[in-house]
Design a protein around this motif. Sequence first.
Motif, mmCIF file in Angstrom:
data_model
loop_
_atom_site.group_PDB
_atom_site.id
_atom_site.type_symbol
_atom_site.label_atom_id
_atom_site.label_comp_id
_atom_site.label_asym_id
_atom_site.label_seq_id
_atom_site.Cartn_x
_atom_site.Cartn_y
_atom_site.Cartn_z
ATOM 1 N N VAL A 179 6.789 1.456 7.207
ATOM 2 C CA VAL A 179 5.284 1.028 7.314
ATOM 3 C C VAL A 179 4.529 2.498 8.192
ATOM 4 C CG1 VAL A 179 5.382 -1.357 7.762
ATOM 5 C CG2 VAL A 179 5.754 0.226 9.739
ATOM 6 N N TYR A 180 3.426 2.835 7.520
ATOM 7 C CA TYR A 180 2.878 3.974 8.038
ATOM 8 C C TYR A 180 1.225 3.693 8.391
ATOM 9 C CZ TYR A 180 6.500 6.220 5.547
ATOM 10 O OH TYR A 180 7.877 6.470 4.859
ATOM 11 N N ALA A 181 0.571 4.314 9.184
ATOM 12 C CA ALA A 181 -0.903 4.514 9.331
ATOM 13 C C ALA A 181 -1.615 4.750 8.302
ATOM 14 C CB ALA A 181 -1.210 5.200 10.676
ATOM 15 N N ASP A 182 -1.019 5.762 7.208
ATOM 16 C CA ASP A 182 -1.638 6.180 6.120
ATOM 17 C C ASP A 182 -0.809 5.943 4.886
ATOM 18 O OD1 ASP A 182 -2.871 7.458 4.095
ATOM 19 O OD2 ASP A 182 -3.659 9.100 5.294
ATOM 20 N N VAL A 183 -0.800 4.955 4.462
ATOM 21 C CA VAL A 183 0.011 4.257 3.103
ATOM 22 C C VAL A 183 -0.152 5.403 1.922
ATOM 23 C CG1 VAL A 183 0.713 2.546 1.641
ATOM 24 C CG2 VAL A 183 0.044 2.061 4.122
ATOM 25 N N ASP A 184 -1.341 5.734 1.642
ATOM 26 C CA ASP A 184 -1.652 6.618 0.714
ATOM 27 C C ASP A 184 -0.952 7.885 0.582
ATOM 28 O OD1 ASP A 184 -3.478 4.799 -1.142
ATOM 29 O OD2 ASP A 184 -4.860 5.144 0.520
ATOM 30 N N ALA A 185 -0.974 8.499 1.902
ATOM 31 C CA ALA A 185 -0.509 9.762 2.111
ATOM 32 C C ALA A 185 1.126 9.508 2.203
ATOM 33 C CB ALA A 185 -0.902 10.358 3.144
ATOM 34 N N ALA A 186 1.467 8.503 2.644
ATOM 35 C CA ALA A 186 2.980 8.293 2.647
ATOM 36 C C ALA A 186 3.514 8.270 1.353
ATOM 37 C CB ALA A 186 3.268 7.236 3.629
ATOM 38 N N TYR A 187 2.741 7.321 0.445
ATOM 39 C CA TYR A 187 3.306 7.223 -0.911
ATOM 40 C C TYR A 187 3.331 8.354 -1.683
ATOM 41 C CZ TYR A 187 3.146 5.077 -5.556
ATOM 42 O OH TYR A 187 3.673 4.775 -7.340
ATOM 43 N N ARG A 188 2.280 9.487 -1.539
ATOM 44 C CA ARG A 188 2.316 10.648 -2.214
ATOM 45 C C ARG A 188 3.176 11.575 -1.957
ATOM 46 N NH1 ARG A 188 -3.339 10.259 -1.004
ATOM 47 N NH2 ARG A 188 -3.046 11.833 0.755
ATOM 48 N N ARG A 189 3.792 11.676 -0.476
ATOM 49 C CA ARG A 189 4.793 12.386 0.063
ATOM 50 C C ARG A 189 6.224 11.937 -0.598
ATOM 51 N NH1 ARG A 189 6.736 14.184 5.920
ATOM 52 N NH2 ARG A 189 8.981 14.158 5.478
ATOM 53 N N ALA A 190 6.442 10.482 -0.696
ATOM 54 C CA ALA A 190 7.567 10.235 -1.244
ATOM 55 C C ALA A 190 7.912 10.513 -2.861
ATOM 56 C CB ALA A 190 7.536 8.680 -1.114
ATOM 57 N N VAL A 191 6.739 10.371 -3.357
ATOM 58 C CA VAL A 191 6.720 10.717 -4.958
ATOM 59 C C VAL A 191 7.121 12.272 -5.042
ATOM 60 C CG1 VAL A 191 5.542 11.018 -7.054
ATOM 61 C CG2 VAL A 191 5.485 8.984 -5.738
ATOM 62 N N GLU A 192 6.270 13.154 -4.319
ATOM 63 C CA GLU A 192 6.373 14.695 -4.255
ATOM 64 C C GLU A 192 7.806 14.968 -3.898
ATOM 65 O OE1 GLU A 192 3.624 16.066 -1.521
ATOM 66 O OE2 GLU A 192 1.852 15.615 -2.909
ATOM 67 N N HIS A 193 8.637 14.193 -3.081
ATOM 68 C CA HIS A 193 10.013 14.663 -2.831
ATOM 69 C C HIS A 193 11.027 13.573 -3.623
ATOM 70 C CE1 HIS A 193 7.844 16.286 0.642
ATOM 71 N NE2 HIS A 193 9.087 17.132 0.756
ATOM 72 N N GLY A 194 10.452 13.276 -4.946
ATOM 73 C CA GLY A 194 11.631 12.695 -5.718
ATOM 74 C C GLY A 194 11.713 11.197 -6.027
ATOM 75 N N ALA A 195 10.754 10.487 -5.097
ATOM 76 C CA ALA A 195 10.852 9.173 -5.324
ATOM 77 C C ALA A 195 10.128 8.753 -6.588
ATOM 78 C CB ALA A 195 10.010 8.510 -4.120
ATOM 79 N N VAL A 196 10.715 7.639 -7.239
ATOM 80 C CA VAL A 196 10.183 7.241 -8.653
ATOM 81 C C VAL A 196 9.008 6.124 -8.262
ATOM 82 C CG1 VAL A 196 10.618 6.557 -10.734
ATOM 83 C CG2 VAL A 196 12.506 7.732 -9.834
ATOM 84 N N PRO A 197 7.798 6.660 -8.841
ATOM 85 C CA PRO A 197 6.770 5.611 -8.637
ATOM 86 C C PRO A 197 6.890 4.510 -9.388
ATOM 87 C CG PRO A 197 5.974 7.340 -10.017
ATOM 88 C CD PRO A 197 7.418 7.889 -9.562
ATOM 89 N N VAL A 198 6.706 3.356 -8.813
ATOM 90 C CA VAL A 198 6.766 1.928 -9.436
ATOM 91 C C VAL A 198 5.481 1.297 -9.314
ATOM 92 C CG1 VAL A 198 7.763 -0.203 -9.055
ATOM 93 C CG2 VAL A 198 9.192 1.744 -8.777
ATOM 94 N N SER A 199 4.753 1.464 -8.120
ATOM 95 C CA SER A 199 3.424 0.641 -8.074
ATOM 96 C C SER A 199 2.620 1.349 -6.918
ATOM 97 C CB SER A 199 3.608 -0.881 -7.881
ATOM 98 O OG SER A 199 2.294 -1.491 -7.603
ATOM 99 N N ALA A 200 1.480 1.707 -7.450
ATOM 100 C CA ALA A 200 0.769 2.565 -6.377
ATOM 101 C C ALA A 200 0.352 1.727 -5.371
ATOM 102 C CB ALA A 200 -0.449 3.254 -6.924
ATOM 103 N N PRO A 201 -0.205 2.146 -4.112
ATOM 104 C CA PRO A 201 -0.568 1.264 -3.035
ATOM 105 C C PRO A 201 -1.896 0.393 -3.364
ATOM 106 C CG PRO A 201 0.015 3.380 -2.213
ATOM 107 C CD PRO A 201 0.143 3.440 -3.510
ATOM 108 N N GLU A 202 -1.701 -0.797 -2.948
ATOM 109 C CA GLU A 202 -3.024 -1.587 -3.103
ATOM 110 C C GLU A 202 -3.130 -2.657 -1.990
ATOM 111 O OE1 GLU A 202 -2.431 -3.524 -6.916
ATOM 112 O OE2 GLU A 202 -1.074 -5.160 -5.990
ATOM 113 N N GLN A 203 -4.255 -3.152 -1.761
ATOM 114 C CA GLN A 203 -4.401 -3.982 -0.734
ATOM 115 C C GLN A 203 -4.026 -5.313 -1.137
ATOM 116 O OE1 GLN A 203 -5.766 -2.938 2.332
ATOM 117 N NE2 GLN A 203 -5.013 -4.962 2.938
ATOM 118 N N LYS A 204 -3.175 -6.055 -0.310
ATOM 119 C CA LYS A 204 -2.705 -7.348 -0.574
ATOM 120 C C LYS A 204 -3.279 -8.410 -0.003
ATOM 121 C CE LYS A 204 0.749 -5.083 -2.979
ATOM 122 N NZ LYS A 204 0.713 -5.274 -4.412
ATOM 123 N N PRO A 205 -3.266 -9.710 -0.308
ATOM 124 C CA PRO A 205 -3.966 -10.719 0.013
ATOM 125 C C PRO A 205 -3.581 -11.267 1.688
ATOM 126 C CG PRO A 205 -3.181 -11.360 -2.094
ATOM 127 C CD PRO A 205 -2.799 -10.043 -1.775
#
Length: 202
Positions: free
Chosen positions: A152-178
């Motif tokens: 968990v992160y305060a800035d989910v979008d930034a954390a997602y970008r960092r993960a992908v930039e360091h080799g994580a394979v993108p599956v589903s971009a961040p979105e707001q959940k119900p």
Amino acid sequence: MRDTSHAVEPGSAAGPARTKGQGGGRRLEAAELLPRQVRAHRSPAEIHSSIVGGALGIKGHDGAMASGAVCPAFAYTIVYVTDVEKAAAFYAAAFGSDVRRLDQSHKWAELESGATTIAFTPLHQRETDGLSGEVQLPDAAAARGPVEVCFVYADVDAAYRRAVEHGAVPVSAPEQKPWGQKSGFVRDMDGNVVRIGSHVRE
């Protein structure tokens, strides 16, 4: 002097407790060991289970739980990987966690991950292949295992970008959940799904 005429001695799983007194005192029924307001809402079977399971916290003379009750603490999430050192380095770079320990055998590594330790160990070893069963990785890009790691992160979008930039394979971009969480998904170098999310808002 302390009055022990009505002190309760813990009973065994095989029978109820006794009250101390001359001649051994009378035997207490299991229900009498529970508060009256609790007894009113429990069946005899539930009361017996509470006594035998040690839920009352009655201790013996040595201070130990009379019935051997357990109080578990969630200590580890263990991720099985092809290369422990590379996996630990990947998680540190992609998700921002420091490596706390890398065993000299390179068969165990741990992250600084808070109260619950995330650890890495090889896919193939005696503990799996010889004892508990061979670990099966997802056999297709659309498949996944039944357990995921979530950071968990305060800035989910930034954390997602960092993960992908360091080799994580993108599956589903961040979105707001119900349910009040923003989250996205990536895969690690072994194909395990990792959730990148926010704290769930109440």
